[in-house]
Design a protein around this motif. Structure first.
Motif, PDB file in Angstrom:
ATOM      1  N   TRP A 232     -21.733  28.834  16.690  1.00  0.00           N
ATOM      2  CA  TRP A 232     -22.343  27.747  17.459  1.00  0.00           C
ATOM      3  C   TRP A 232     -21.261  26.824  18.020  1.00  0.00           C
ATOM      4  O   TRP A 232     -21.391  26.297  19.113  1.00  0.00           O
ATOM      5  CB  TRP A 232     -23.325  26.964  16.574  1.00  0.00           C
ATOM      6  CG  TRP A 232     -24.533  27.776  16.188  1.00  0.00           C
ATOM      7  CD1 TRP A 232     -25.248  28.615  17.001  1.00  0.00           C
ATOM      8  CD2 TRP A 232     -25.154  27.843  14.892  1.00  0.00           C
ATOM      9  NE1 TRP A 232     -26.267  29.196  16.289  1.00  0.00           N
ATOM     10  CE2 TRP A 232     -26.259  28.739  14.997  1.00  0.00           C
ATOM     11  CE3 TRP A 232     -24.926  27.227  13.662  1.00  0.00           C
ATOM     12  CZ2 TRP A 232     -27.097  29.025  13.936  1.00  0.00           C
ATOM     13  CZ3 TRP A 232     -25.779  27.512  12.598  1.00  0.00           C
ATOM     14  CH2 TRP A 232     -26.835  28.404  12.726  1.00  0.00           C
ATOM     15  N   GLY A 233     -20.192  26.659  17.254  1.00  0.00           N
ATOM     16  CA  GLY A 233     -19.084  25.819  17.723  1.00  0.00           C
ATOM     17  C   GLY A 233     -18.456  26.397  18.978  1.00  0.00           C
ATOM     18  O   GLY A 233     -18.247  25.703  19.972  1.00  0.00           O
ATOM     19  N   TYR A 234     -18.185  27.712  18.952  1.00  0.00           N
ATOM     20  CA  TYR A 234     -17.605  28.363  20.136  1.00  0.00           C
ATOM     21  C   TYR A 234     -18.577  28.294  21.324  1.00  0.00           C
ATOM     22  O   TYR A 234     -18.169  28.101  22.466  1.00  0.00           O
ATOM     23  CB  TYR A 234     -17.259  29.821  19.829  1.00  0.00           C
ATOM     24  CG  TYR A 234     -15.887  30.010  19.202  1.00  0.00           C
ATOM     25  CD1 TYR A 234     -14.741  29.487  19.810  1.00  0.00           C
ATOM     26  CD2 TYR A 234     -15.728  30.739  18.029  1.00  0.00           C
ATOM     27  CE1 TYR A 234     -13.479  29.685  19.250  1.00  0.00           C
ATOM     28  CE2 TYR A 234     -14.466  30.941  17.465  1.00  0.00           C
ATOM     29  CZ  TYR A 234     -13.346  30.406  18.076  1.00  0.00           C
ATOM     30  OH  TYR A 234     -12.096  30.593  17.531  1.00  0.00           O
ATOM     31  N   GLN A 235     -19.885  28.447  21.023  1.00  0.00           N
ATOM     32  CA  GLN A 235     -20.863  28.393  22.117  1.00  0.00           C
ATOM     33  C   GLN A 235     -20.833  27.030  22.803  1.00  0.00           C
ATOM     34  O   GLN A 235     -20.845  26.926  24.023  1.00  0.00           O
ATOM     35  CB  GLN A 235     -22.275  28.651  21.576  1.00  0.00           C
ATOM     36  CG  GLN A 235     -22.590  30.129  21.425  1.00  0.00           C
ATOM     37  CD  GLN A 235     -23.892  30.359  20.678  1.00  0.00           C
ATOM     38  OE1 GLN A 235     -24.757  29.480  20.617  1.00  0.00           O
ATOM     39  NE2 GLN A 235     -24.024  31.534  20.093  1.00  0.00           N
ATOM     40  N   VAL A 236     -20.803  25.964  22.005  1.00  0.00           N
ATOM     41  CA  VAL A 236     -20.760  24.607  22.573  1.00  0.00           C
ATOM     42  C   VAL A 236     -19.517  24.475  23.446  1.00  0.00           C
ATOM     43  O   VAL A 236     -19.568  23.960  24.568  1.00  0.00           O
ATOM     44  CB  VAL A 236     -20.715  23.545  21.442  1.00  0.00           C
ATOM     45  CG1 VAL A 236     -20.289  22.186  21.974  1.00  0.00           C
ATOM     46  CG2 VAL A 236     -22.065  23.441  20.782  1.00  0.00           C
ATOM     47  N   ALA A 237     -18.383  24.955  22.938  1.00  0.00           N
ATOM     48  CA  ALA A 237     -17.128  24.836  23.677  1.00  0.00           C
ATOM     49  C   ALA A 237     -17.240  25.540  25.030  1.00  0.00           C
ATOM     50  O   ALA A 237     -16.895  24.965  26.068  1.00  0.00           O
ATOM     51  CB  ALA A 237     -15.991  25.437  22.853  1.00  0.00           C
ATOM     52  N   GLU A 238     -17.744  26.774  25.009  1.00  0.00           N
ATOM     53  CA  GLU A 238     -17.750  27.562  26.251  1.00  0.00           C
ATOM     54  C   GLU A 238     -18.817  27.096  27.227  1.00  0.00           C
ATOM     55  O   GLU A 238     -18.606  27.095  28.432  1.00  0.00           O
ATOM     56  CB  GLU A 238     -17.914  29.056  25.921  1.00  0.00           C
ATOM     57  CG  GLU A 238     -16.668  29.566  25.201  1.00  0.00           C
ATOM     58  CD  GLU A 238     -16.615  31.069  25.001  1.00  0.00           C
ATOM     59  OE1 GLU A 238     -17.583  31.769  25.347  1.00  0.00           O
ATOM     60  OE2 GLU A 238     -15.577  31.545  24.480  1.00  0.00           O
TER      61      GLU A 238
END
Ligand code: NAD
Length: 422
Positions: A232-238
């Motif tokens: 979820w962290g990577y999704q928010v970033a991208e």
């Protein structure tokens, strides 16, 4: 009286800001007045009377209990709610029934989902590291979920038996080694909870021009909770920071599709363009790496329990809890409580020995949160000056080469003098 407000996500800060404060128990009565005097002097020097802090005392802990019979009176919660920011000294945890921890109660009531812990080294302060000047990190610890949600049942109780029955008979669980004598705990980690924490960490990295955000997790073992946090962290970033960040997940994708050379080129370009690099690391490797290569980390985003361990290890690397500040923040509502991270230190309370630095650096964080950077810098420079010359309270001075012991009041009196010096 000046109330902060938040409009379209932006904090509106009047020139006179009312700050509710809890003095705190034990050493709180010594470090809070010391801290306030230093803050007043720095704000006066920085803004020549144009800005000031209007301190407004509210009660919690033993002082509140003795006065009102209540450990955490409603007026105190109301004040923090109304004025958005506040600062607190350490509070005695009530023994027995009622509130488990006043700090946890405050965090939950205001939904303060970020526990923010900056960790930096001051020249002169003793450290177990060879080169502590490489330590400069800011930890964003998730503050509302994980094992801290308090969902657990004791072995041998009816509840534990019911849960065991459900797990074995309805969920097909066969891997509990000693079922009859097991206690059980449940660890909730949500997409929203992870996303808002990582979002705050990335925004902070962009605002303060930090090179990277590292997601620290144990997703190799806890695939859906800690692994979910990472995904979820990577999704928010991208999704939300496209063009401003470069993730190591996109590095891996490029490496797979176009080869390692292309991936390395894309990463180098992102670094040159000043993008924030989003990476992740397993928590145990992270703890090792912070000792071996602390310069590899700047902003750290992690779950609640990992954050607890990490905060204490990193604090120890730069001088311990007497000098580690903290804040609990909800960036959406603007609510923020700045606090000393140590306890009430009953063994030294009333002896004028306590180190006010943890609370003082929390006040520095508060000034930065208000956008009063000039006043914040005056305080940190004065502290740098004191520590560099070996002048500190006993907890730090005894570990310094040529350290000179100062009492709480002597240390706190020196800082305004340094600040006043043109
Ligand atoms: P503590 O942090 O009060 O003390 C641990 C050790 O650190 C002691 O030796 C103490 O003298 C030293 N120390 C702490 N702060 C110091 C300072 N500012 N300057 C110099 N030395 C300092 O932890 P504890 O003894 O486990 O807890 C005492 C009480 O504080 C308990 O009731 C506990 O629940 C509470 N507590 C509150 C908070 C909080 O309010 N944030 C945090 C931790 C503990």
């Amino acid at each position: 009286m000046g109330k902060l407000t938040i409009q379209k996500g932006m904090l509106q800060v009047p020139d006179v800001v009312t700050v509710p404060f809890i003095t705190g128990d034990g050493v709180g009565g010594e470090i809070m007045p010391a801290c306030q005097a230093v803050v007043n002097e720095a704000v006066q020097k920085a803004y020549q009377g144009k800005r000031s802090v209007d301190w407004h005392e509210v009660y919690a802990g033993e002082k509140a209990f003795n006065q009102t019979g209540d450990w955490l009176p409603e007026e105190t919660l109301q004040a923090f709610h109304e004025y958005l920011v506040g600062i607190k000294g350490p509070l005695t945890t009530p023994v027995g029934g009622g509130i488990r921890s006043l700090n946890v109660a405050l965090r939950q009531k205001l939904d303060l989902y970020v526990c923010l812990r900056p960790v930096r080294w001051f020249r002169g302060v003793a450290s177990p590291l060879k080169d502590p000047s490489k330590v400069n990190m800011t930890i964003f610890r998730e503050n509302t979920e994980d094992i801290y949600a308090g969902i657990e049942w004791k072995a041998g109780t009816g509840e534990a038996e019911r849960l065991l029955h459900f797990l074995q008979h309805e969920m097909g669980v066969t891997s509990i080694r000693f079922p009859q004598t097991s206690s059980f705990g449940i660890k909730p980690v949500s997409m929203e909870g992870s996303a808002r924490l990582v979002r705050a960490a990335i925004q902070y990295a962009l605002d303060t021009r930090q090179p990277h955000v590292t997601l620290v997790h144990k997703g190799n073992i806890m695939k859906f909770t800690e692994g979910g946090f990472k995904e979820w962290g990577y999704q928010v970033a991208e999704k939300e920071f496209a063009g401003r960040v470069f993730t190591m997940q996109s590095y891996a994708r490029i490496a797979q599709e176009e080869g390692k050379e292309q991936a390395a080129k894309a990463l180098a370009e992102a670094i040159t363009a000043g993008k924030v690099i989003i990476k992740d690391v397993i928590a145990d490797a992270f703890l090792q790496n912070t000792l071996l290569r602390p310069e590899d980390y700047s902003v750290v985003a992690t779950l609640n329990l990992n954050g607890d361990y990490i905060s204490d290890q990193l604090a120890a690397m730069v001088g311990g809890i007497g000098i580690s500040p903290g804040a609990n923040i909800n960036y959406l509502t603007g609510h923020a409580i700045f606090e000393a991270t140590h306890g009430t230190a009953p063994d030294i309370a009333g002896t004028n020995q306590a180190n006010p630095s943890s609370l003082l650096l929390s006040a520095v964080m508060m000034l930065e949160y208000l956008g009063w950077q000039e006043a914040a810098r005056l305080i940190t420079s004065a502290m740098e000056c004191c520590f560099a010359s070996g002048r500190a309270t006993a907890d730090l001075a005894r570990l310094m080469e040529n350290g000179q012991h100062l009492s709480t009041t002597a240390f706190a009196d020196e800082l305004p003098e340094i600040i006043k010096t043109p």
